[in-house]
Design an enzyme around this catalytic site. Sequence first.
Site, PDB file in Angstrom:
ATOM      1  N   GLU A   1      -8.166   2.480   8.127  1.00 43.98           N
ATOM      2  CA  GLU A   1      -7.701   3.861   8.078  1.00 43.98           C
ATOM      3  C   GLU A   1      -8.866   4.781   8.393  1.00 43.98           C
ATOM      4  O   GLU A   1     -10.016   4.347   8.417  1.00 43.98           O
ATOM      5  CB  GLU A   1      -7.120   4.203   6.702  1.00 43.98           C
TER       6      GLU A   1
ATOM      7  N   LYS B   1     -14.200   1.345  -4.474  1.00 42.14           N
ATOM      8  CA  LYS B   1     -15.574   0.963  -4.170  1.00 42.14           C
ATOM      9  C   LYS B   1     -16.455   1.164  -5.406  1.00 42.14           C
ATOM     10  O   LYS B   1     -16.279   2.120  -6.147  1.00 42.14           O
ATOM     11  CB  LYS B   1     -16.103   1.815  -3.022  1.00 42.14           C
TER      12      LYS B   1
ATOM     13  N   LYS C   1       0.841  -1.202   0.000  1.00 44.55           N
ATOM     14  CA  LYS C   1       0.000   0.000   0.000  1.00 44.55           C
ATOM     15  C   LYS C   1       0.868   1.241   0.000  1.00 44.55           C
ATOM     16  O   LYS C   1       1.969   1.234   0.544  1.00 44.55           O
ATOM     17  CB  LYS C   1      -0.920   0.009   1.237  1.00 44.55           C
TER      18      LYS C   1
ATOM     19  N   ARG D   1     -12.547  13.281   5.978  1.00 41.36           N
ATOM     20  CA  ARG D   1     -13.278  14.123   5.025  1.00 41.36           C
ATOM     21  C   ARG D   1     -14.653  13.527   4.791  1.00 41.36           C
ATOM     22  O   ARG D   1     -14.965  12.455   5.286  1.00 41.36           O
ATOM     23  CB  ARG D   1     -12.526  14.140   3.698  1.00 41.36           C
TER      24      ARG D   1
ATOM     25  N   GLU E   1     -12.594   3.243   8.554  1.00 39.65           N
ATOM     26  CA  GLU E   1     -12.758   2.036   7.754  1.00 39.65           C
ATOM     27  C   GLU E   1     -12.227   0.831   8.531  1.00 39.65           C
ATOM     28  O   GLU E   1     -11.134   0.880   9.090  1.00 39.65           O
ATOM     29  CB  GLU E   1     -11.997   2.168   6.433  1.00 39.65           C
TER      30      GLU E   1
ATOM     31  N   GLY F   1      -7.923   5.357  -2.030  1.00 36.10           N
ATOM     32  CA  GLY F   1      -8.616   5.063  -3.278  1.00 36.10           C
ATOM     33  C   GLY F   1      -7.998   3.958  -4.098  1.00 36.10           C
ATOM     34  O   GLY F   1      -8.254   3.849  -5.289  1.00 36.10           O
TER      35      GLY F   1
ATOM     36  N   LYS G   1      -0.702  -7.388   6.061  1.00 31.53           N
ATOM     37  CA  LYS G   1      -1.251  -8.728   5.896  1.00 31.53           C
ATOM     38  C   LYS G   1      -2.627  -8.627   5.244  1.00 31.53           C
ATOM     39  O   LYS G   1      -3.428  -7.768   5.583  1.00 31.53           O
ATOM     40  CB  LYS G   1      -1.382  -9.412   7.254  1.00 31.53           C
TER      41      LYS G   1
END
Lengths: 168, 503
Positions: free
Chosen positions: B293, B240, B161, B297, B280, B167, B204
């Site tokens: 995370e 998403k 990541k 916003r 999240e 996103g 992981k």
Amino acid sequence: MKYATTINDKTYLIEINDDQHVVVDGKTYRIDLAAGSGQALYSLLIDNRSFEAFVDEGDVEGDLRVLMRGDLYDVKVVDERAARLAKSVGGSVAETGDYHLKAPMPGLVVSVPVTEGQAVNKGDILVILESMKMQNELKSLRAGTVTRVKTKGGDSVEQNQVLVTVSG
Amino acid sequence: MSNVTKVLIANRGEIAVRIIRACRELGIPTVAVFSEADRNALHVRYADEAYFLGPAPSRESYLRSDKILDVARRSGADAIHPGYGFLAEREDFAGACAESGITFIGPKPSSIAAMGDKAVARATVTRAGVPVIPGTEAEGSLRDEEIVAVAPQIGFPLLIKATAGGGGKGMREVHSTADLPHALASARREAESAFGDGNVYLEKLVTGARHIEIQIMADTQGNVIHLGERECSIQRRHQKVLEEAPSPFVHEDETLRQRMGEVACRAAAAVGYINAGTIEFLVDKEKNFYFLEMNTRLQVEHPVTELVTGLDIVKEQIRVARGRKLSREQDEIKMNGWAIECRINAEDPYNNFMPSTGTIIASILPTGPGVRVDTCAYSGYTIPRFYDSLISKLICWGETRGEALLRMRRALEEYKIVGVKTNIPLHQNLLDSHRFMAGQFDTRFLEERFEMNDATAPHPEVAAILATLVAHRRGQHAAQIVQRGERDTSNWKWVGRYERMHR
């Protein structure tokens, strides 16, 4: 006029003699076709049953794609004369040797991981193109040799611009 | 008490329109900003004032905080709403607003900084007793060799990541040490291009996991509440695609909802959070949940929460920015019914989701009971290639999940966008899938266990008749109008011209 129209290996013999009727495999239907908004959206009444669908050009020249109620139909429409002609010539023409990778949309070339003279397999990445904030890997649809590379990293390219040519 | 008497919207697209709408309803004048590519965008038309920023690329327009602050000064705007993306999660921008005496409608710069640096975020929430997924974020920026060395200790499968990410950009999945070098290179390349920061870390991969997030709201008086969860497991390339509220996985498990909600509030409080934010979580089959995370916003998918709670989140954000207390207490938040959002992207689901740019020739919006559309697209609108491909959000509400699903199906069928390809057929196929209907899916479902199955499409004969009629017309018209060898354009254009002539 008579047509042989094929979807998923099933062929329909369709005859069109006027604007209000079609004959499909010997059965007559009343039809009413209206081009809706724009040039790709059609409304079709078949014996008063209402359907709305997009009709677009398919991947193969001459084929059509019908998008209706969330389903995509790949349709091959061959008119009778063309069918006879094709038969007399002896089948379709073999694919030509050159595959031209064209930019599917305008964008910025991030990199070109191949060089002229390089042998590639089907599915190998030819160009990485950034558009709408996504990096898209454009792959070769054919195995062969890269004969021309007409772009490089950092180039801005237009839609349908030829980027790389692979010869089979 | 800060005044919010004129709001500058530092964004574009559907979210700029969404924010302008809230301001309009509150009677607050709005200021839009736009790039060269967006002169004809809806947000420019809907705002009370609009100011030109610069060339189309974001870096030269929507990311130019100096220019945006200058517009705020010139227009007399005393507050800035950043929307999502662009400057929304940049603490330096939030800080610059404060220095200019402008209210940033969002959290404090220090909260953005704490949650924006994933290593700091993990450490902070861990201290607050919030569970996290094993990974290397806490180690800071690692070199490729270090990452290759540490990978087997965490165990495969792994996710790479981007440190500055979000996103799904710069994210790659890795199943073995052999795949690492290529995946690292491409993740760094994408992260560098998206965020100007090529740093990455490992995490992981929790298999069979669901992505469920909690919407929180916090005011300046220390109240933090949550507005329940959103189910966001339907994803493609970690973006998403469809969201719903509540989650079918949580649904009647009120204990799980409240546990996740409390943990989310605790995570937000740990960074002194103010305004709207989202925590999240990854939730495994055993209902263990891990902090992923915090998005500091407004989220793209905020409307599903609005429809089930009845709260207008953007108005609530402005209320909080004005220094007022939240309009509701936790026990006043009730989930009523079910809401689903389909993200309509300009991309071709039949051609590997290639972005589709061009002009929308016609757009017929779904309407009727329980349907909401948040969009920036209209007939004649040209989709610029410089920004992301989200052009519309279709949101449906129903008393039950079943009703919401059926309503969404109906609305998707009504929605016609001509001129560019969209992923509407993907949503239609998804809503027809039995596993989706049953709520049996995880974050891998869309990419791995779902197919657009057109072989069993129910109306091949109709399609055959339609295609033949169109081909027939095309052939006839082409024969009438075009002389052989002189055609300089496609048959489609000829058919279009013919139809316009004979209308």
